[in-house]
Design a protein around this motif. Structure first.
Motif, PDB file in Angstrom:
ATOM      1  N   HIS A 589     -15.719  -7.168  73.793  1.00  0.00           N
ATOM      2  CA  HIS A 589     -15.833  -8.706  73.307  1.00  0.00           C
ATOM      3  C   HIS A 589     -14.425  -8.377  72.374  1.00  0.00           C
ATOM      4  O   HIS A 589     -14.638  -7.322  70.878  1.00  0.00           O
ATOM      5  N   PRO A 590     -13.918  -8.781  71.405  1.00  0.00           N
ATOM      6  CA  PRO A 590     -12.454  -9.835  70.673  1.00  0.00           C
ATOM      7  C   PRO A 590     -13.263  -8.666  68.954  1.00  0.00           C
ATOM      8  O   PRO A 590     -12.706  -8.276  68.828  1.00  0.00           O
ATOM      9  N   LEU A 591     -14.317  -9.262  69.085  1.00  0.00           N
ATOM     10  CA  LEU A 591     -15.674  -9.143  67.136  1.00  0.00           C
ATOM     11  C   LEU A 591     -15.764  -7.550  67.888  1.00  0.00           C
ATOM     12  O   LEU A 591     -16.537  -7.808  66.600  1.00  0.00           O
ATOM     13  N   ARG A 592     -16.396  -6.956  68.725  1.00  0.00           N
ATOM     14  CA  ARG A 592     -16.697  -5.495  68.075  1.00  0.00           C
ATOM     15  C   ARG A 592     -16.822  -4.481  69.368  1.00  0.00           C
ATOM     16  O   ARG A 592     -16.772  -4.517  70.504  1.00  0.00           O
ATOM     17  N   MET A 593     -15.216  -4.497  68.426  1.00  0.00           N
ATOM     18  CA  MET A 593     -14.428  -3.237  69.446  1.00  0.00           C
ATOM     19  C   MET A 593     -14.507  -1.454  68.584  1.00  0.00           C
ATOM     20  O   MET A 593     -14.626  -1.866  67.518  1.00  0.00           O
ATOM     21  N   ARG A 594     -14.181  -0.887  69.570  1.00  0.00           N
ATOM     22  CA  ARG A 594     -14.959   0.611  68.754  1.00  0.00           C
ATOM     23  C   ARG A 594     -13.103   0.333  68.686  1.00  0.00           C
ATOM     24  O   ARG A 594     -12.272   0.350  68.809  1.00  0.00           O
ATOM     25  N   MET A 595     -13.010   1.353  66.866  1.00  0.00           N
ATOM     26  CA  MET A 595     -12.090   2.110  67.032  1.00  0.00           C
ATOM     27  C   MET A 595     -11.306   3.348  66.474  1.00  0.00           C
ATOM     28  O   MET A 595     -12.447   4.167  65.709  1.00  0.00           O
ATOM     29  N   HIS A 596     -10.291   3.721  66.895  1.00  0.00           N
ATOM     30  CA  HIS A 596     -10.099   5.814  67.088  1.00  0.00           C
ATOM     31  C   HIS A 596      -8.689   5.202  65.775  1.00  0.00           C
ATOM     32  O   HIS A 596      -7.349   4.705  66.797  1.00  0.00           O
ATOM     33  N   ARG A 597      -9.186   6.570  64.419  1.00  0.00           N
ATOM     34  CA  ARG A 597      -7.344   6.545  64.268  1.00  0.00           C
ATOM     35  C   ARG A 597      -6.922   7.249  64.198  1.00  0.00           C
ATOM     36  O   ARG A 597      -7.396   8.127  63.814  1.00  0.00           O
ATOM     37  N   LEU A 598      -5.413   7.635  64.634  1.00  0.00           N
ATOM     38  CA  LEU A 598      -4.908   8.488  64.892  1.00  0.00           C
ATOM     39  C   LEU A 598      -3.204   8.372  63.879  1.00  0.00           C
ATOM     40  O   LEU A 598      -2.883   8.077  63.176  1.00  0.00           O
ATOM     41  N   ARG A 599      -3.294   9.713  63.416  1.00  0.00           N
ATOM     42  CA  ARG A 599      -1.917   9.908  62.184  1.00  0.00           C
ATOM     43  C   ARG A 599      -1.439  11.359  62.556  1.00  0.00           C
ATOM     44  O   ARG A 599      -1.772  12.470  63.303  1.00  0.00           O
ATOM     45  N   PHE A 600      -0.374  11.160  62.404  1.00  0.00           N
ATOM     46  CA  PHE A 600       0.859  12.080  62.922  1.00  0.00           C
ATOM     47  C   PHE A 600       1.406  12.546  62.304  1.00  0.00           C
ATOM     48  O   PHE A 600       1.928  12.101  61.034  1.00  0.00           O
ATOM     49  N   SER A 601       2.650  13.827  61.904  1.00  0.00           N
ATOM     50  CA  SER A 601       3.185  14.236  60.765  1.00  0.00           C
ATOM     51  C   SER A 601       4.460  13.373  61.004  1.00  0.00           C
ATOM     52  O   SER A 601       5.360  13.766  59.789  1.00  0.00           O
ATOM     53  N   THR A 602       5.341  12.902  61.934  1.00  0.00           N
ATOM     54  CA  THR A 602       6.893  12.401  62.560  1.00  0.00           C
ATOM     55  C   THR A 602       5.920  11.018  62.571  1.00  0.00           C
ATOM     56  O   THR A 602       5.517  11.293  64.211  1.00  0.00           O
ATOM     57  N   PRO A 603       6.826  10.029  62.434  1.00  0.00           N
ATOM     58  CA  PRO A 603       7.448   9.079  63.235  1.00  0.00           C
ATOM     59  C   PRO A 603       7.325   9.097  64.465  1.00  0.00           C
ATOM     60  O   PRO A 603       6.840   8.155  65.749  1.00  0.00           O
ATOM     61  N   ASP A 604       8.471  10.236  64.995  1.00  0.00           N
ATOM     62  CA  ASP A 604       8.543  10.060  66.790  1.00  0.00           C
ATOM     63  C   ASP A 604       7.086  10.832  67.340  1.00  0.00           C
ATOM     64  O   ASP A 604       6.998   9.836  68.183  1.00  0.00           O
ATOM     65  N   ASP A 605       6.510  11.422  67.046  1.00  0.00           N
ATOM     66  CA  ASP A 605       5.069  11.762  67.413  1.00  0.00           C
ATOM     67  C   ASP A 605       4.049  10.353  67.589  1.00  0.00           C
ATOM     68  O   ASP A 605       3.231  10.754  68.789  1.00  0.00           O
ATOM     69  N   ALA A 606       4.117  10.082  66.310  1.00  0.00           N
ATOM     70  CA  ALA A 606       3.524   8.478  66.796  1.00  0.00           C
ATOM     71  C   ALA A 606       3.865   7.841  67.670  1.00  0.00           C
ATOM     72  O   ALA A 606       2.723   7.619  68.621  1.00  0.00           O
ATOM     73  N   ARG A 607       5.266   7.325  67.823  1.00  0.00           N
ATOM     74  CA  ARG A 607       5.523   6.301  69.018  1.00  0.00           C
ATOM     75  C   ARG A 607       5.355   7.780  70.208  1.00  0.00           C
ATOM     76  O   ARG A 607       5.185   6.872  71.184  1.00  0.00           O
ATOM     77  N   GLU A 608       5.507   8.694  70.447  1.00  0.00           N
ATOM     78  CA  GLU A 608       5.168   9.109  72.042  1.00  0.00           C
ATOM     79  C   GLU A 608       4.175   8.759  72.329  1.00  0.00           C
ATOM     80  O   GLU A 608       3.487   8.808  73.518  1.00  0.00           O
ATOM     81  N   GLU A 609       2.761   9.485  71.061  1.00  0.00           N
ATOM     82  CA  GLU A 609       1.821   8.660  71.486  1.00  0.00           C
ATOM     83  C   GLU A 609       1.225   7.654  71.787  1.00  0.00           C
ATOM     84  O   GLU A 609       0.146   7.489  72.634  1.00  0.00           O
ATOM     85  N   TYR A 610       2.408   6.624  71.336  1.00  0.00           N
ATOM     86  CA  TYR A 610       1.386   5.209  71.477  1.00  0.00           C
ATOM     87  C   TYR A 610       1.692   5.398  73.115  1.00  0.00           C
ATOM     88  O   TYR A 610       1.522   3.937  73.544  1.00  0.00           O
ATOM     89  N   PHE A 611       2.972   5.322  73.332  1.00  0.00           N
ATOM     90  CA  PHE A 611       3.654   5.247  74.992  1.00  0.00           C
ATOM     91  C   PHE A 611       3.370   5.604  75.806  1.00  0.00           C
ATOM     92  O   PHE A 611       3.525   5.070  76.653  1.00  0.00           O
ATOM     93  N   GLY A 612       3.013   6.684  75.573  1.00  0.00           N
ATOM     94  CA  GLY A 612       2.456   7.420  76.180  1.00  0.00           C
ATOM     95  C   GLY A 612       0.618   6.949  76.875  1.00  0.00           C
ATOM     96  O   GLY A 612       0.563   7.147  77.725  1.00  0.00           O
ATOM     97  N   ARG A 613       0.517   6.247  76.221  1.00  0.00           N
ATOM     98  CA  ARG A 613      -1.248   5.660  75.799  1.00  0.00           C
ATOM     99  C   ARG A 613      -0.924   4.590  76.775  1.00  0.00           C
ATOM    100  O   ARG A 613      -1.516   3.942  77.868  1.00  0.00           O
ATOM    101  N   LEU A 614       0.374   3.845  76.471  1.00  0.00           N
ATOM    102  CA  LEU A 614       0.318   2.333  77.512  1.00  0.00           C
ATOM    103  C   LEU A 614       0.899   2.967  78.860  1.00  0.00           C
ATOM    104  O   LEU A 614       0.368   2.057  79.872  1.00  0.00           O
TER     105      LEU A 614
END
Length: 631
Positions: A589-614
């Motif tokens: 349900h769009p109004l009842r969604m669970r959330m997981h927040r991930l923080r990385f040391s560099t933008p490249d690591d965050a971008r790699e995780e993001y596209f990997g999950r996609l």
């Protein structure tokens, strides 16, 4: 161009008359403009189908879904009769009444164009565009199949539709031999008794919107077929239920090799299509607006053999092409009720640029010489030019109203909306403010996006700065685009906003920032295709959906959504990349969604995780529904 600019049009019509009919025959005269050529006497093959088709076109022409303020004149008169004090509204109403009765005696009527009738060798077409600029319809009657022409004068003219004519059309019956006469009538040439002359003022913004709906049909689109019963089930559900919350959209879920799914929001009710399977290359979800306007097709669905749907994209018109055998009806529903904010962004790329005048004349002359029209490839071959050059020329002619796109055959046909087509430059922008916004966009770094914040179910927040070198001022502006594409919570530091807020419409900085945001989104979408382009993406949000197999309702547990409803479950993932942070939201349900927040040391690591999950979600069968969320 200002919002008050108009085109002067002179029309002369013979008076509408009742049909000549008896038990076996029916003959009806449809008065056309005596100033322009175009006449036809047609013996109909299926009068019942033509009757319903003409009534459908009249419904589209009369549709106006814009907000209308209540008429309080009677209430104010009651207050005055009671001797009670009222506000200045009474005085304003009196002034308006006197101005309308006496001061405006010389004023001419301002209204959209009457239906456009084009008579040709291959058939006759009738085009209409609604007053609120939200719906377009083109009815094509194929010569030799839908009717047998007894007399014919090729040309383009206008048709007068009034209550008398509609009553006459409604009296057509399938068991009578029926004949329709399109023409100015016996009194049309003399201009004496029975002829009404009318000078109307057609707003240029209406002509521009007409051309934009046509221009949108030239864009690449996702096309598929529906069975007529699928649209009937949508209309039945909308009659049985009324949405009380947003979004109120009709969503299409298209998976290659599977029949299209129609999802009604906000109930997330799925109607499984029964037509052919979708033949696209990739799965996609497209959200469309204005679903209740589909009710104008109700009377034609029993005659329809198949329905072709063309979806250009979010915020752009959706095209429904009904095949009735010897008759075709094309209905285009725009993504707005009044082309204000939506028209600003979605049609930025539909305005023709600089074109070669010699090439433009050559292409138009070629179309005039071919009554059946031609495709873009045929025009490119005959002109020895590229398809992109020809497309720009076609956009130029559509902007002026001299070319129409027949979506059913994908051919372009010459016809002129006005006897004297307007200059394309006068229709380039909706008004002076939009022209100034484009001037700012042409200045390097004058319009800057400072923040684009995804608000989940509430929409997207856009903030930016706009520097105007001529005014020597820098304006800060912001607004939120909700899930239905509407602009809410807008603010701006410009004098216009401080003076009247949004009562005068969006300000120049708002328009410029809205256009910049649309272009920015398009650039990001193109950048995703390359590895180098991905490195430029520092912030974005993608939505992925996986629909579970439908579970049909049984007699023990009937579905509340109607006979065609299916109980389905779906899970949605919303992935957001913001510099060094990745936020994952998921749920049913769009109004009842669970959330997981991930923080990385560099933008490249965050971008790699993001596209990997996609990519991982794509391998699991999730469909990218981000296009449906974009505005």
């Amino acid at each position: 161009m200002s919002p008050t600019d108009v085109a002067e049009v002179k029309l002369r019509y013979a008076a509408a008359s009742d049909p000549i009919t008896d038990d076996e025959t029916f003959r009806l005269h449809l008065p056309t403009d005596a100033v322009r050529d175009g006449a036809l006497v047609a013996k109909l093959s299926r009068p019942g189908v033509i009757r319903d088709a003409l009534m459908t076109v009249a419904d589209v022409l009369a549709s106006d879904l814009r907000f209308k303020a209540r008429d309080r004149a009677d209430y104010l008169a009651y207050l005055i009769a009671q001797g009670k004090r009222v506000s200045n509204e009474v005085w304003d109403a009196q002034k308006a009444y006197l101005e309308e009765k006496f001061g405006g005696a010389e004023a001419k009527e301002e209204s959209p164009l009457d239906p456009i009738v084009t008579v040709g060798e291959h058939g006759t077409s009738i085009e209409v565009f609604s007053t609120d600029e939200s719906a377009y319809a083109r009815l094509f009657l194929r010569s030799g199949d839908a009717y047998e022409a007894q007399q014919r004068t090729d040309g383009t003219t206008h048709l007068a539709i009034d209550d008398t004519l509609l009553r006459g059309i409604g009296r057509m019956r399938s068991y009578r031999a029926s004949t329709l006469e399109f023409g100015p009538g016996p009194a049309g040439e003399g201009g004496s008794d029975g002829v009404s002359e009318r000078d109307i003022r057609v707003p240029l913004r209406w002509l521009r919107a007409f051309g934009q709906v046509q221009a949108a049909s030239t864009l690449p689109a996702r096309e598929f077929e529906l069975a007529p019963i699928d649209l009937y089930n949508v209309l039945l559900t909308l009659r049985m239920r009324r949405a009380k919350t947003s979004p109120r959209a009709l969503r299409y879920e298209l998976v290659p090799g599977e029949t299209p799914r129609l999802v009604l929001e906000p109930w997330d009710q799925v109607i499984e299509g029964t037509g052919p399977a979708y033949r696209g290359a990739t799965p996609v979800v497209v959200r469309t607006w204005g679903r209740r306007r589909l009710s104008t097709l109700a009377r034609l669905l029993p005659h329809t053999k198949r329905v072709r749907v063309r979806l250009v994209g979010a915020g752009l018109p959706a095209y429904y092409i009904l095949d009735l055998g010897d008759v075709e009806l094309t209905l285009a529903l725009s993504g707005w009720t009044d082309s204000g904010w939506a028209g600003i962004a979605t049609f930025d790329l539909l305005v023709a640029g600089e074109v070669d005048e010699l090439l433009a004349r050559k292409v138009h002359d070629g179309l005039v010489a071919q009554p059946g029209g031609a495709t873009l490839d045929e025009l490119a071959t005959s002109s020895e030019r590229s398809v992109n050059e020809i497309r720009q020329v076609i956009l130029h002619h559509m902007q002026r109203g001299t070319v129409v796109h027949d979506l059913a055959s994908d051919r372009y046909i010459a016809r002129s909306l006005l006897a004297t087509p307007p200059d394309a430059e006068t229709l380039r922008y909706r008004d002076e403010r939009e022209q100034q916004a484009h001037r700012l966009l042409a200045t390097k770094d004058a319009v800057r996006l400072t923040k684009v914040h995804d608000l989940g179910g509430e929409g997207t927040r856009i903030e930016g700065e706009v520097e105007d070198p001529e005014a020597h001022r820098t304006y800060k502006t912001s607004f939120t685009i909700d899930r239905e594409g509407r602009t809410v919570d807008a603010s701006c530091t410009s004098p216009q906003y401080r003076r009247s807020g949004l009562r005068e419409g969006p300000t120049v900085p708002m328009i410029a920032l809205r256009l910049m945001f649309a272009r920015h989104q398009a650039e990001l979408e193109r950048a995703r295709g390359t590895e180098a382009g991905r490195k430029l993406i520092r912030a974005e949000t993608r939505v992925l959906v996986r629909r579970q197999a439908p579970r049909r309702a049984t007699s023990d547990a009937p579905s509340s959504g109607g006979p065609a409803a299916a109980n389905t479950g779906s899970i949605t993932y919303r992935l957001s990349l913001d510099d060094r942070e990745v936020v994952v939201r998921w749920g049913t349900h769009p109004l009842r969604m669970r959330m997981h927040r991930l923080r990385f040391s560099t933008p490249d690591d965050a971008r790699e995780e993001y596209f990997g999950r996609l990519e991982s979600l794509g391998e699991k069968g999730f469909i990218d529904a981000s296009a449906a969320e974009m505005v």
